[in-house]
Design a protein around this motif. Structure first.
Motif, PDB file in Angstrom:
ATOM      1  N   ARG A  48       6.940  -3.519   3.213  1.00  0.00           N
ATOM      2  CA  ARG A  48       5.722  -4.220   2.758  1.00  0.00           C
ATOM      3  C   ARG A  48       5.442  -5.412   3.672  1.00  0.00           C
ATOM      4  O   ARG A  48       4.289  -5.794   3.862  1.00  0.00           O
ATOM      5  CB  ARG A  48       5.880  -4.688   1.316  1.00  0.00           C
ATOM      6  CG  ARG A  48       5.804  -3.543   0.351  1.00  0.00           C
ATOM      7  CD  ARG A  48       5.890  -4.044  -1.075  1.00  0.00           C
ATOM      8  NE  ARG A  48       5.855  -2.910  -1.968  1.00  0.00           N
ATOM      9  CZ  ARG A  48       5.416  -2.949  -3.198  1.00  0.00           C
ATOM     10  NH1 ARG A  48       4.985  -4.076  -3.721  1.00  0.00           N
ATOM     11  NH2 ARG A  48       5.418  -1.869  -3.939  1.00  0.00           N
ATOM     12  N   THR A  51       3.569  -4.050   6.553  1.00  0.00           N
ATOM     13  CA  THR A  51       2.172  -3.794   6.166  1.00  0.00           C
ATOM     14  C   THR A  51       1.382  -5.098   6.110  1.00  0.00           C
ATOM     15  O   THR A  51       0.235  -5.167   6.562  1.00  0.00           O
ATOM     16  CB  THR A  51       2.137  -3.069   4.803  1.00  0.00           C
ATOM     17  OG1 THR A  51       2.972  -1.907   4.911  1.00  0.00           O
ATOM     18  CG2 THR A  51       0.728  -2.654   4.435  1.00  0.00           C
ATOM     19  N   THR A  94      10.452   1.681  -0.462  1.00  0.00           N
ATOM     20  CA  THR A  94      10.537   3.047  -0.977  1.00  0.00           C
ATOM     21  C   THR A  94       9.751   3.960  -0.038  1.00  0.00           C
ATOM     22  O   THR A  94       9.039   3.484   0.852  1.00  0.00           O
ATOM     23  CB  THR A  94       9.867   3.118  -2.363  1.00  0.00           C
ATOM     24  OG1 THR A  94       8.487   2.739  -2.197  1.00  0.00           O
ATOM     25  CG2 THR A  94      10.534   2.179  -3.364  1.00  0.00           C
ATOM     26  N   LEU A  95       9.851   5.254  -0.288  1.00  0.00           N
ATOM     27  CA  LEU A  95       9.043   6.186   0.498  1.00  0.00           C
ATOM     28  C   LEU A  95       7.547   5.929   0.278  1.00  0.00           C
ATOM     29  O   LEU A  95       6.742   6.079   1.192  1.00  0.00           O
ATOM     30  CB  LEU A  95       9.380   7.633   0.122  1.00  0.00           C
ATOM     31  CG  LEU A  95      10.585   8.232   0.851  1.00  0.00           C
ATOM     32  CD1 LEU A  95      10.927   9.605   0.275  1.00  0.00           C
ATOM     33  CD2 LEU A  95      10.334   8.339   2.358  1.00  0.00           C
ATOM     34  N   GLU A  96       7.189   5.495  -0.924  1.00  0.00           N
ATOM     35  CA  GLU A  96       5.773   5.167  -1.193  1.00  0.00           C
ATOM     36  C   GLU A  96       5.353   3.983  -0.314  1.00  0.00           C
ATOM     37  O   GLU A  96       4.257   3.961   0.230  1.00  0.00           O
ATOM     38  CB  GLU A  96       5.555   4.818  -2.678  1.00  0.00           C
ATOM     39  CG  GLU A  96       5.623   6.011  -3.615  1.00  0.00           C
ATOM     40  CD  GLU A  96       7.026   6.617  -3.733  1.00  0.00           C
ATOM     41  OE1 GLU A  96       8.024   5.837  -3.723  1.00  0.00           O
ATOM     42  OE2 GLU A  96       7.138   7.853  -3.787  1.00  0.00           O
ATOM     43  N   ASP A  97       6.247   3.006  -0.176  1.00  0.00           N
ATOM     44  CA  ASP A  97       5.925   1.870   0.708  1.00  0.00           C
ATOM     45  C   ASP A  97       5.759   2.354   2.149  1.00  0.00           C
ATOM     46  O   ASP A  97       4.918   1.861   2.895  1.00  0.00           O
ATOM     47  CB  ASP A  97       7.040   0.808   0.676  1.00  0.00           C
ATOM     48  CG  ASP A  97       7.144   0.110  -0.663  1.00  0.00           C
ATOM     49  OD1 ASP A  97       6.114   0.022  -1.355  1.00  0.00           O
ATOM     50  OD2 ASP A  97       8.258  -0.323  -1.021  1.00  0.00           O
ATOM     51  N   ASP A  99       4.755   5.356   3.091  1.00  0.00           N
ATOM     52  CA  ASP A  99       3.465   6.057   3.199  1.00  0.00           C
ATOM     53  C   ASP A  99       2.315   5.058   3.257  1.00  0.00           C
ATOM     54  O   ASP A  99       1.362   5.232   4.022  1.00  0.00           O
ATOM     55  CB  ASP A  99       3.273   7.007   2.011  1.00  0.00           C
ATOM     56  CG  ASP A  99       4.266   8.177   2.059  1.00  0.00           C
ATOM     57  OD1 ASP A  99       4.817   8.439   3.137  1.00  0.00           O
ATOM     58  OD2 ASP A  99       4.467   8.807   1.008  1.00  0.00           O
ATOM     59  N   ALA A 100       2.425   4.012   2.443  1.00  0.00           N
ATOM     60  CA  ALA A 100       1.343   3.003   2.424  1.00  0.00           C
ATOM     61  C   ALA A 100       1.287   2.294   3.777  1.00  0.00           C
ATOM     62  O   ALA A 100       0.202   2.027   4.311  1.00  0.00           O
ATOM     63  CB  ALA A 100       1.590   2.000   1.298  1.00  0.00           C
ATOM     64  N   ARG A 216       4.918  13.458   7.030  1.00  0.00           N
ATOM     65  CA  ARG A 216       4.419  12.213   6.411  1.00  0.00           C
ATOM     66  C   ARG A 216       3.471  11.471   7.340  1.00  0.00           C
ATOM     67  O   ARG A 216       3.114  10.326   7.070  1.00  0.00           O
ATOM     68  CB  ARG A 216       5.582  11.288   6.060  1.00  0.00           C
ATOM     69  CG  ARG A 216       6.510  11.827   5.018  1.00  0.00           C
ATOM     70  CD  ARG A 216       7.406  10.735   4.458  1.00  0.00           C
ATOM     71  NE  ARG A 216       6.954  10.315   3.151  1.00  0.00           N
ATOM     72  CZ  ARG A 216       7.299  10.897   2.009  1.00  0.00           C
ATOM     73  NH1 ARG A 216       8.122  11.912   2.021  1.00  0.00           N
ATOM     74  NH2 ARG A 216       6.827  10.453   0.865  1.00  0.00           N
TER      75      ARG A 216
END
Ligand code: GLC
Length: 562
Positions: A48, A51, A94-97, A99-100, A216
């Motif tokens: 994050r 990002t 996480t994997l969601e992080d 991907d984001a 991904r």
């Protein structure tokens, strides 16, 4: 001659498209994630955090990010000891992080390259745990390189080979029944057991990993120690002395010809995507062997570390550039250029030390200076930065792709005075402190002049930051037209505008110590390696690494003319 104000105009976002050749002249920015930006204040940088700093990367104008390992890891080697190749370290997100982050990078027109570490896993990887629980000769042990020890009771290592980080390259295990057992090979730390690339399961599993990240949306891979995967451990194992001068391709551990069969398989997977996924080999091999890694049917590109190993010297730079352009042409790849990364002393510091005397007879590498806590010889920090800015501008004028390391755009120097009890690099521990290692270029970045950890996060930084980071913080440089950050932004904006075919022509006659090159379309770069000011050729000044003196190019300065 005045800089063109258009050079600082905001760069419009570009969404990465299907251009299969995007990598050939890309500017790739290396993020060492644990030291980049920390979103949750635990002291470790995270996804994050990456990002949150995409606006910085966008305004810098990079084409791609290379993300050093972010996988679960005990950090025995800064994340290059991977517990699970298809997961994110929970401390980093996480994997969601992930991907984001990938989506946000792509939305900003920035591609994403991830680091893949195939030579060794960590000793906490499920396979290694399984191997320890299984008997000698079992399929579980065959995924690694286990051997019986020497001597009557097997208590001697199978060979006298040394690990890259110091100390023996073999560690003995305790068998499940509690008795002293076999030994396993680790070219790096003991927590990094080498995988057996003759084992089909190992080979298949890495193809799965490549697909996992490519699916991904990852655009490419940086392949760690790409030259070590194939090994010949036929017994009796030769001694270190016997293989010290092994001919190219015959060393049992490094740069064996069989390694390329692995990358042929990888290439098939990478090419099954649109656009094909890229790969760049970290292969510390002889220049004459580099092209094998870079061919289109192999990884497609290989790092050349020659510039990073050269002194600040016109002749050395010219030779490196000429030779590497020829080598790149031989492979069909474009050349890579690197001045700094997470394994070497930052280039601003190297150039502020007396030349020569590197560990391998090459340019100044700063390694011995680090051992003195950065006190001897005395660093000329200002000169070092001046030269680093000039070197970067020269590098960015070369055909091929340029790799930048986080923090160099702030003109950061190496941090030399990290206390022993805060050091993390296994080199420090395995050498018994006779080497201090690479922590000094991995100190978390200063984003703001104040605040805990200079804006790295809301908490402390996992490596101590020096007080002098405040003056170099990104927010300070934001307001300064002469700042290194401003120079990088202007240079990258101009580079994008001027970029043309991968051709370079040297222009002779500018005098000794001056490198003058011309790229297609009228782009010229002139570097004065000093000591006297040099005349500039006719042209309009686009950007310079320092102020001109009465229209002349001062020592240790590069200018681009259009
Ligand atoms: C590569 C990495 C380095 C790491 C080593 C072992 O050289 O760049 O940081 O320690 O491989 O994985």
């Amino acid at each position: 001659m005045t800089p063109d104000p258009a050079a600082t105009a905001p760069v419009p976002p570009r969404t990465p498209g299907d251009d299969a050749d995007w990598w050939r002249q890309a500017v790739v920015y290396q993020v060492y994630p644990r030291s980049f930006a920390d979103s949750d204040g635990d002291g470790l940088g995270d996804l994050r955090g990456v990002t949150s700093r995409i606006p910085h990367l966008r305004s810098l104008g990079v084409d791609a990010v290379w993300l050093s390992p972010f996988y679960p890891s005990a950090l025995a080697d800064g994340g290059y000891d991977v517990d699970d190749y298809r997961a994110v370290d929970p401390r980093l997100g996480t994997l969601e992080d992930f991907d984001a982050m990938a989506a946000a990078l792509h939305a900003a027109g920035i591609r994403l390259i991830v680091d893949i570490v195939p030579n060794h896993s960590s000793n906490r990887h499920a396979w290694f745990r399984e191997a320890l629980a299984a008997p000698p000769g079992s399929p579980a042990r065959d995924r690694y390189l286990f051997r019986d020890g020497g001597g009557p009771d097997g208590s001697l290592p199978p060979s006298d080979w040394q690990s890259v980080f110091g100390g023996p390259a073999w560690t003995r295990v305790t068998e499940p029944d509690g008795t002293p057992g076999q030994w396993y090979l680790h070219l790096f730390a003991a927590e990094q057991p080498d995988l057996n690339w003759d084992n089909p399961e190992v080979r298949q599993d890495f193809l799965t990993t490549l697909r996992f990240w490519a699916d991904r949306g990852v655009d490419g891979f940086r392949v760690d120690v790409a030259h070590a995967l194939a090994k010949d451990l036929t017994e009796p194992l030769p001694s270190a002395a016997e293989i010290a001068d092994a001919a190219h391709g015959t060393h049992p551990l490094w740069d064996r010809d069989e390694v390329h069969a692995i990358y042929t398989e990888w290439r098939e997977v990478l090419d099954s995507y649109t656009p094909p996924r890229t790969a760049v080999a970290e292969a510390w091999v002889h220049a004459s062997r580099r092209a094998r890694y870079a061919v289109p049917g192999g990884l497609g590109q290989a790092f050349n570390f020659d510039l990073l190993q050269a002194d600040w010297d016109a002749k050395q730079f010219r030779t490196v550039v000429t030779d590497n352009l020829a080598l790149a042409a031989e492979s069909g790849a474009s050349s890579t250029w690197v001045l700094s990364n997470h394994d070497v002393v930052r280039h601003a510091t190297r150039y502020g030390l007396p030349p020569g005397g590197g560990r391998h007879g090459q340019g100044q590498d700063g390694v011995d200076w680090l051992l003195t806590g950065g006190t001897s010889p005395v660093l000329d920090a200002e000169l070092g930065l001046r030269r680093a800015r000039a070197a970067t501008l020269l590098m960015l004028a070369l055909p091929g792709s340029a790799y930048l390391y986080q923090g160099e755009e702030l003109g950061l120097h190496e941090v030399a005075d990290i206390p022993a009890d805060r050091r993390q690099d296994p080199t420090f521990f395995r050498s018994g402190g006779t080497e201090v290692g690479r922590d000094g270029c991995r100190v978390p970045l200063p984003w703001t002049a104040d605040g805990p950890s200079f804006g790295f996060g809301d908490g402390p930084a996992h490596l101590p930051q020096p007080a002098w980071f405040a003056a170099l913080a990104a927010d300070v440089q934001e307001r300064d037209p002469h700042a290194t950050l401003t120079l990088y932004r202007e240079a990258l904006a101009w580079r994008r505008r001027l970029q043309g075919p991968e051709e370079l022509e040297w222009v002779e006659g500018s005098g000794e110590g001056v490198l003058h090159l011309r790229r297609p379309g009228g782009w010229q770069s002139v570097t004065n390696f000093g000591p006297e000011p040099a005349d500039l050729p006719p042209g309009i000044l686009a950007v310079a690494s320092g102020p001109l003196e009465d229209g002349r190019l001062p020592a240790d300065t590069t200018a681009w003319l259009v």
